[in-house]
Design an enzyme around this catalytic site. Structure first.
Site, short mmCIF file in Angstrom:
data_model
loop_
_atom_site.label_atom_id
_atom_site.label_comp_id
_atom_site.label_asym_id
_atom_site.label_seq_id
_atom_site.Cartn_x
_atom_site.Cartn_y
_atom_site.Cartn_z
N HIS A 97 -1.76 -1.98 6.77
CA HIS A 97 -1.64 -0.57 6.37
C HIS A 97 -1.92 -0.36 4.89
CE1 HIS A 97 -0.80 3.52 7.16
NE2 HIS A 97 0.06 3.34 8.15
N ASP A 135 -5.73 2.86 6.92
CA ASP A 135 -4.81 3.88 7.41
C ASP A 135 -4.99 4.08 8.90
OD1 ASP A 135 -3.77 4.31 4.86
OD2 ASP A 135 -5.35 5.75 4.38
#
Length: 554
Positions: free
Chosen positions: A527, A531
């Site tokens: 992450h 995204d």
């Protein structure tokens, strides 16, 4: 106290490195793990991280410049610390310094005092003998080599020489097991093996003493605590080489774990001539296959058949031997191999440092199945669904470069090449050979490369550089009937694709229930780099390529 950072050996063939870029300048604070510089080797450009904290006091090789391995790259210490003696010792070679040329740079001082790092404490009567000793003329200290960019320690799988044996340049000293593969380690010097610093089956950090070679009878006890003991055992071992040579008859062309002992040149010639290396008889040291064995080979159908039968039956036996037999009521233990130990370390680091999240999509594979059937009707063509997934993944990465990126503490690197690592199961665990520039390869090239590297991975024949430089990874368990699973990211990648089995089941098409073929893909993402929306868009593109194979041509 200031510490000298030497030019690292980032590949087994590297003799000098070029500083492509410095990430720190003199006076900057440096923390452990910070990238000091980008080092260009004979194979690739790699980030070089600091292992210590302090201030960068000196740069020995300027940006764009080159220097030999083990020469002074930089000096790190306390701000304002006097390092003039270290700079002089690192840049100028006196007559005495030439005698200690075989010792790693970090173990030298301006007075040529040699503090050799060994696996055991130095023992002698005076207590200062080793500190004041100079390396005898003709003696070379061999350190544990760095055979891959991620290697921190090496395990000696097998010694091919014993203390007291004569060693020639090019002779195989030992088989070194790294975090990725087992590789032959050749001597660069002539002489006698005087000392072994790492016993067979033992492991030591990179750059610690592996062996000492020099003139027969030379006293090297000042540099090691084990040398006198090893020398005392030499008479007992003098009979062992003869016995070993008898047992390693010319036909014994394989070493531990069914790995074929063959020189790189001989393997290349065999591949060019289409000769099965399993059918060759080695005349080199310990039955090693050399150039003349390949050039003098004459195909004999009967002998080839018998040898291939022997090799095919030997492989299952070797594999079975690696798996402990089940005995009711008795526990058993299997020592962790170097590969297994490093796999555990790397996966733990990845899982606990990268914030993983997972995206799963179901793909209609009907048109991919039809396309594969048509492609395989072409002459000399045989591709798998895995090959199709790899190709589609590479093309999808072109459209979503953020997924083809790597996280660093101060930046995200967007890779200009698409190099896909393909996870391959081996008896010791898992390795990830890399397809370089996968997006520029066609189906046949991908298929041939995957088959070749997967075969050599299982026999531990892969080279370290063939497992370096991946920018994305693919793991496929569909052949085992696994429908859905998630994988741990293979750092420094920022994502890994998990491929499940193609399942025939009822699906809804045009408002009707029909029989369809579906496959589930799971994408694990870091992450920090990828995204959720970015990962989802990548999967959408990949799904389109697999459901509509002709779109790959657009």
């Amino acid at each position: 106290m200031a510490e000298v950072i030497a030019m690292p050996r980032l590949s087994d063939t590297m003799t000098e490195g070029k500083v492509a870029k410095w990430h720190k300048k003199v006076g900057d604070a440096v923390k452990e793990g910070d990238i000091l510089a980008e080092i260009e080797t004979d194979k690739a450009v790699q980030d070089f991280e600091s292992e210590i904290n302090g201030t960068l006091l000196y740069i020995g090789t300027q940006e764009g410049g080159s220097a030999p391995v083990d020469s002074v790259l930089a000096i790190i210490g306390k701000e304002g610390e006097d390092i003039s003696s270290l700079k002089e010792g690192g840049s100028a070679k006196s007559a005495d310094a030439k005698e200690t040329e075989g010792i790693p740079e970090e173990n030298k001082t301006e007075q040529n005092v040699t503090d050799v790092e060994t696996t055991k404490p130095v023992e002698n009567e005076t207590g200062t003998q080793a500190q004041n000793a100079e390396l005898p003329k003709g003696v070379e200290i061999i350190t544990m080599p760095r055979l891959s960019d991620t290697m921190t320690e090496g395990k000696v799988s097998k010694w091919h020489k014993n203390v007291g044996d004569t060693v020639k340049e090019g002779d195989i000293l030992a088989e070194i097991e790294t975090d990725k593969a087992v590789q032959d380690f050749e001597s660069e010097f002539n002489g006698t093996l005087l000392y072994v610093g790492t016993e067979e089956g033992g492991a030591n950090p990179v750059d610690t003493v592996l062996a000492i070679i020099g003139p027969a009878g030379t006293d090297v006890s000042a540099f090691t605590s084990g040398a006198p003991k090893a020398a005392a055992k030499t008479p007992e071992k003098s009979e062992a080489p003869a016995k070993d040579k008898e047992e390693s008859a010319p036909g014994a062309a394989t070493s531990n774990q069914d790995r074929i002992a063959i020189s790189p040149l001989a393997r290349k010639i065999a591949e060019d001539k289409g000769i099965d290396v399993n059918a060759l008889t080695g005349s080199g040291e310990n039955g090693r296959i050399v150039k003349k064995d390949v050039e003098g080979f004459k195909a004999d159908a009967q002998s080839q058949k018998s040898q291939s039968t022997e090799s095919s039956t030997a492989a299952p036996q070797a594999k079975a031997a690696a798996t402990p037999a089940f005995i009711q009521g008795e526990d058993s233990e299997t020592p962790n191999s170097q590969v297994r130990t490093i796999i555990a370390k790397r996966l733990s680091e990845s899982k606990f440092t990268a914030p993983h999240y997972y995206l799963i999509v179901e793909v209609d594979m009907d048109k991919s199945i039809e396309a594969r059937k048509e492609i395989n009707l072409l002459p000399d063509t045989k591709i798998s669904f895995n090959d199709m997934v790899i190709k589609a993944t590479a093309m999808a990465l072109r459209k979503h470069p953020q997924v083809n990126s790597t996280w660093h503490s101060d930046k995200i690197v967007h890779h200009g090449n698409i190099n896909i690592g393909v996870a391959v199961a081996i008896p010791d665990g898992l390795v990830v050979p890399v397809l370089k520039n996968t997006d520029q390869m066609n189906y046949n090239q991908i298929s041939a490369a995957v088959k070749d590297m997967a075969g050599r991975a299982k026999s531990k024949g892969l080279k370290a550089n063939e497992m370096e430089g991946s920018t994305f990874s693919v793991s496929n368990l569909g052949m085992f009937g696994i429908e859905t699973f998630t994988s741990i990211i293979n750092q420094p990648n920022s994502a890994i694709l998990s491929v499940g089995a193609i399942v025939e089941k009822p699906v809804v098409k045009n408002g009707q229930i029909v029989v369809g073929n579906t496959m589930k893909l799971s994408l694990a993402c870091d992450h920090r780099v990828v995204d959720g929306a970015t990962g989802a868009q990548f999967l959408q593109t990949l799904k389109t390529y697999l459901e509509q194979p002709l779109t790959l041509l657009l």
